[in-house]
Design an enzyme around this catalytic site. Structure first.
Site, PDB file in Angstrom:
ATOM      1  CG  HIS A 190       0.297   0.045   0.617  1.00 44.20           C
ATOM      2  ND1 HIS A 190       0.373   1.955   0.600  1.00 44.20           N
ATOM      3  CD2 HIS A 190       1.278  -0.150  -1.130  1.00 44.20           C
ATOM      4  CE1 HIS A 190       0.772   2.337  -0.541  1.00 44.20           C
ATOM      5  NE2 HIS A 190       0.412   1.308  -1.820  1.00 44.20           N
ATOM      6  CB  CYS A 191       4.191  -2.908   6.067  1.00 50.39           C
ATOM      7  SG  CYS A 191       3.365  -3.772   6.927  1.00 50.39           S
TER       8      CYS A 191
END
Length: 151
Positions: A145-146
């Site tokens: 989750h970037c």
């Protein structure tokens, strides 16, 4: 609208990349470097790393998070055995026997030395595994989750 705002960091990085391409290739190599040999060497060097960067960036955007293999999942019989145990040490002994029987590569334990288990996903947690509250499942790495790559 939400999807648009999530894509802004990716667009920002791509714009910076395009600007750096222009600055290096056009301004530096074409305008300031005078000999052909130097231009070719600089351009080959830059383009190699530019392609590697773009490939890595695209792969990071497209790659899906990795879930643990099916060997790590506990069956209902396993859970009945674990829940039937009275103490944590007995539960851990059952889990250790399961790890040995399935030949699972589990090295990491919790802070008191017990094998890590996710009751939500019903798995023995492999190394570097965690339960992601966003995905509602266990994942092998904490790099999925970037905001800079919108994944």
């Amino acid at each position: 609208v939400y999807r648009f705002f999530r894509a802004l960091p990716v667009v920002f990085i791509l714009l910076i990349t395009l600007w750096s391409y222009y600055a290096y290739v056009v301004v530096f190599c074409i305008q300031f470097v005078h000999t052909i040999v130097e231009k070719v060497l600089y351009l080959l060097f830059y383009h190699f790393f530019f392609v590697v960067f773009l490939w890595s960036f695209l792969k990071a955007i497209i790659s899906k998070p990795i879930r643990p293999p099916h060997e790590f999942y506990l069956t209902t019989e396993d859970w009945e055995q674990i829940n039937g145990a009275q103490e944590e040490q007995q539960k851990n002994a059952i889990l250790e026997a399961t790890v040995v029987a399935r030949k699972l590569p589990v090295e990491t334990t919790n802070d008191v030395g017990l094998i890590r288990v996710c009751p939500t996903c019903s798995i023995i947690k492999p190394d570097r595994c965690h339960h992601c509250s966003t995905c509602e499942c266990c994942l092998l790495k904490m790099d999925h989750h970037c905001p800079w790559i919108d994944n």
